[in-house]
Design a protein around this motif. Structure first.
Motif, short mmCIF file in Angstrom:
data_model
loop_
_atom_site.label_atom_id
_atom_site.label_comp_id
_atom_site.label_asym_id
_atom_site.label_seq_id
_atom_site.Cartn_x
_atom_site.Cartn_y
_atom_site.Cartn_z
N LEU A 71 -33.94 36.03 -10.63
CA LEU A 71 -33.71 37.40 -10.16
C LEU A 71 -33.53 38.24 -11.40
CD1 LEU A 71 -31.10 36.47 -7.41
CD2 LEU A 71 -33.44 37.26 -7.00
N VAL A 72 -34.27 39.29 -11.48
CA VAL A 72 -34.27 40.07 -12.72
C VAL A 72 -32.90 40.67 -13.01
CG1 VAL A 72 -35.08 42.19 -11.64
CG2 VAL A 72 -35.55 41.77 -14.06
N THR A 73 -32.10 40.87 -11.96
CA THR A 73 -30.77 41.43 -12.17
C THR A 73 -29.93 40.55 -13.11
OG1 THR A 73 -30.22 40.38 -10.06
CG2 THR A 73 -30.59 42.75 -10.04
N THR A 74 -30.23 39.27 -13.15
CA THR A 74 -29.53 38.38 -14.07
C THR A 74 -29.76 38.81 -15.52
OG1 THR A 74 -29.71 36.54 -12.53
CG2 THR A 74 -29.38 35.96 -14.84
N PHE A 86 -36.21 29.21 -4.28
CA PHE A 86 -36.22 29.07 -5.75
C PHE A 86 -35.99 30.41 -6.42
CE2 PHE A 86 -38.29 24.99 -4.94
CZ PHE A 86 -37.66 24.21 -5.89
N VAL A 87 -36.56 31.46 -5.83
CA VAL A 87 -36.39 32.79 -6.39
C VAL A 87 -34.99 33.32 -6.09
CG1 VAL A 87 -37.24 35.17 -6.38
CG2 VAL A 87 -38.86 33.26 -6.13
N SER A 88 -34.67 33.36 -4.81
CA SER A 88 -33.44 34.08 -4.43
C SER A 88 -32.19 33.36 -4.89
CB SER A 88 -33.41 34.32 -2.92
OG SER A 88 -33.37 33.11 -2.22
N LYS A 89 -32.28 32.06 -5.14
CA LYS A 89 -31.12 31.33 -5.66
C LYS A 89 -31.29 30.94 -7.13
CE LYS A 89 -29.74 29.21 -1.27
NZ LYS A 89 -29.38 27.91 -0.64
N GLU A 90 -32.34 31.39 -7.74
CA GLU A 90 -32.58 31.09 -9.16
C GLU A 90 -32.48 29.59 -9.44
OE1 GLU A 90 -31.64 34.94 -11.53
OE2 GLU A 90 -29.72 34.03 -11.06
N ILE A 91 -33.21 28.82 -8.65
CA ILE A 91 -33.18 27.36 -8.79
C ILE A 91 -34.25 26.92 -9.78
CG2 ILE A 91 -33.51 25.18 -7.55
CD1 ILE A 91 -32.65 26.74 -4.97
N CYS A 104 -40.95 34.98 -9.62
CA CYS A 104 -40.10 36.15 -9.37
C CYS A 104 -40.26 36.61 -7.93
CB CYS A 104 -40.43 37.28 -10.33
SG CYS A 104 -41.95 38.16 -9.96
N GLY A 105 -41.24 36.04 -7.23
CA GLY A 105 -41.43 36.45 -5.85
C GLY A 105 -42.53 35.62 -5.21
N MET A 106 -42.63 35.70 -3.89
CA MET A 106 -43.67 34.98 -3.15
C MET A 106 -44.11 35.87 -2.00
SD MET A 106 -42.31 31.03 -3.14
CE MET A 106 -41.92 30.19 -4.72
N ILE A 107 -44.83 36.92 -2.35
CA ILE A 107 -45.10 38.00 -1.40
C ILE A 107 -45.84 37.51 -0.15
CG2 ILE A 107 -47.27 38.76 -2.48
CD1 ILE A 107 -46.40 41.66 -1.89
N GLY A 123 -40.86 46.00 -14.98
CA GLY A 123 -41.14 45.72 -16.39
C GLY A 123 -40.23 44.63 -16.93
N ALA A 124 -38.95 44.74 -16.61
CA ALA A 124 -38.00 43.73 -17.06
C ALA A 124 -38.31 42.37 -16.42
CB ALA A 124 -36.57 44.17 -16.71
N THR A 125 -38.77 42.41 -15.17
CA THR A 125 -39.16 41.17 -14.49
C THR A 125 -40.29 40.48 -15.25
OG1 THR A 125 -38.57 42.12 -12.35
CG2 THR A 125 -40.05 40.23 -12.32
N ALA A 126 -41.29 41.27 -15.62
CA ALA A 126 -42.42 40.71 -16.35
C ALA A 126 -41.98 40.21 -17.73
CB ALA A 126 -43.51 41.78 -16.50
N TYR A 127 -41.17 41.01 -18.39
CA TYR A 127 -40.79 40.70 -19.77
C TYR A 127 -39.94 39.43 -19.85
CZ TYR A 127 -38.97 41.35 -24.49
OH TYR A 127 -38.64 41.16 -25.81
#
Lengths: 347, 347
Positions: free
Chosen positions: B287-290, A276-281, B255-258, B141-145
């Motif tokens: 993905l925050v890069t988006t 879900f994260v890595s493919k932005e699903i 944004c992640g699943m650590i 920060g951008a991820t959170a925002y």
């Protein structure tokens, strides 16, 4: 003195964990007076014509437990409640009169005293088979319509995968997607259903998931470039395999997860959620009742498509209330071909 | 003849399954000429000041495999690549000149020849600590925002739960939610972090998940009426417990699943997915890069909040490149308190 008539009923005998069998139901014959008792003012008396077998009903056969939290358990010793098509025999409600045809919430019995007619919808168009209001023009149709158009944000040319694709909802989602210009593949559990998907419902392709030992590989075969939209009816292993094949930015609309309904005590884990994260699903679950205030929009869109022959629709009829338990539990082994309907009475 | 300088580097020795250890890295000392070779026209030479330790980097330590599909594997024998704050030593790119401060993609080494300066962002405001551009003013920060504001559709008064809440992203999500008037609870893995959440970051409440044998019960204690918004940093068991406590119509931003990053070979199954249907939950990964094309909007919003003292921020510094492997793998045991930064050079 009001007329007294026979009333065959299908009762749930007990709450059920695991796989339900016919012995979890009882058929009883009692009688009912054709009248609306004084303490039911505002109610209507229904003669049931068609009953709908829907997967969500399995959930109501459990006692109260997580993870269900929305579906009220059935009451053992009482008739199964579901959706159906009925004729109003008597009405004390201003919106309904004797003779009206309705679809909506009713009991698994010949006659039902409805105390909440706000859960009934008047059938205004009878140029189509009445049973359609248990399916393509009823709850499953609305599920397909809103679940696909509102939640999946579909665009022409996108790739769409549908599990349980020959069922009441799946067959319609596929056709809506085709009408929109999508590439559509469905999975089902028999060759007969696969043929239906390809030949009757105009899917671009279809496969029998029971003959695939590797669902991931099967999906890769049909979607070498990935899946934009998944209409989720199944859950479990199928969802895990689909996630591996979703495209970046894909959308999943979930109206049900039938593979889990007989195993709420021991749900199947789905592992590939990091995708879900890595493919932005995006995954969005929904209950079609949320869309019921917009039912008119759905009917206005779908009725013309039916009349113009642009939507095919397959029903599987089971004749007589005494066949209803087998019809319902048959959903979970995939016995039905198309929308499962129980005929209670022919008019 | 260009000056030749020492270049300490942190290399990945091999791809890693399971829990990474310091022995998966090597520190080497070589030298580099302070020049931009002819075949790197358009590149810039960076002197690295601060390096960012981010959980996603673990994924790049695997060889190519599903379910990852977006994060390119690191190349064994080459420097770890990540994000950092650097000073431009030499530039052959029109957007950068000698002396510029930048944040963005760089290597775990003292000097990096960047062949793709389009992955670098000029630092224009230096009234804040430079290290902030690895965190509150950078990618986390951008991820959170964006992950909170764009994906969660938050409204005043809603209830928000954040896992890994004292980390670089979590601490900011919680404060953004508080600024919006939400009720905010976070989980973390030590009492020290729990105290930080409550006292420094103004969370309404917080708990140590390692001391809860029943996460479902813990969440019910803090959210008796359920969770509107879950900011997902963890996955696995925590997600399963959260699903049991989501409100109808809840939203999950992932944004992640650590919890899964050290076990890609044997991912944890999440069982309560049917609740997506029955509670009409939406889950959206990103993905925050988006969102990087919108970075200016983020900076314009956050910089004033920092300067007005409306956002607290905690960093955990690790001094020297040779400490970088321990700092990175410490993320997965929760060793860091706040944003983990490696100091490469002080200016």
């Amino acid at each position: 003195m009001a007329e007294r008539v026979r009333n065959v009923q299908v009762l749930l005998k007990n709450h059920v964990n695991g796989v339900p069998t016919e012995s979890d139901f009882t058929i009883v014959t009692s009688s009912i007076q054709l009248q609306i008792p004084d303490d039911c003012r505002g109610g209507v008396l229904l003669k049931n014509l068609y009953l709908s077998c829907d997967p969500y009903m399995r959930i109501r056969m459990y006692g109260k437990q997580e993870p269900e939290s929305y579906f009220e358990p059935f009451t053992p010793g009482s008739p199964i409640m579901g959706l159906g098509v009925s004729r109003v025999v008597l009405s004390s409600h201003p919106d309904f009169k004797k003779g009206d045809l309705v679809w909506g919430s009713t009991g698994w019995e010949e006659y039902t005293l409805s105390k909440s007619p706000e859960t009934l919808y008047r059938i205004l168009d009878t140029d189509v088979p009445l049973s359609y209001y248990t399916g393509i023009l009823g709850m499953p149709g609305a599920t397909a319509y809103f679940g696909f158009h509102d939640i999946c944000s579909p665009k022409r040319g996108e790739t769409v995968f549908i599990s349980a694709a020959s069922g009441a909802v799946g067959q319609l989602v596929g056709q809506f997607a085709k009408l929109l210009g999508c590439y559509v593949v469905g999975s089902a559990g028999t060759q007969e259903k696969v043929d239906l998907l390809k030949n009757k419902f105009s899917f671009d392709d279809a496969f029998n998931y029971k003959e695939e030992h590797d669902l991931n590989a099967a999906l890769k075969r049909y979607f070498p470039d990935g899946i934009d939209i998944y209409f989720e009816n199944v859950g479990g292993k199928m969802l895990d395999a689909v996630l591996l094949n979703m495209k970046r930015g894909g959308r999943i609309s979930a109206c049900g997860m039938i593979s889990q309904y007989n195993r709420f005590e021991e749900l199947e884990g789905v592992k590939n959620l990091f995708l879900f994260v890595s493919k932005e699903i995006r995954l969005e679950g929904f209950l079609v009742t949320t869309y019921f205030p917009q039912l008119q929009k759905f009917t206005d869109a779908v009725l013309p498509l039916i009349k113009e022959g642009k939507l095919a629709y397959v029903e599987d009829f089971s004749d007589g209330l005494e066949t209803a338990p087998a019809a319902l539990i048959g959903l979970f082994s995939g016995r039905n071909v198309g929308k499962q309907v129980v005929i209670v009475a022919r008019e």
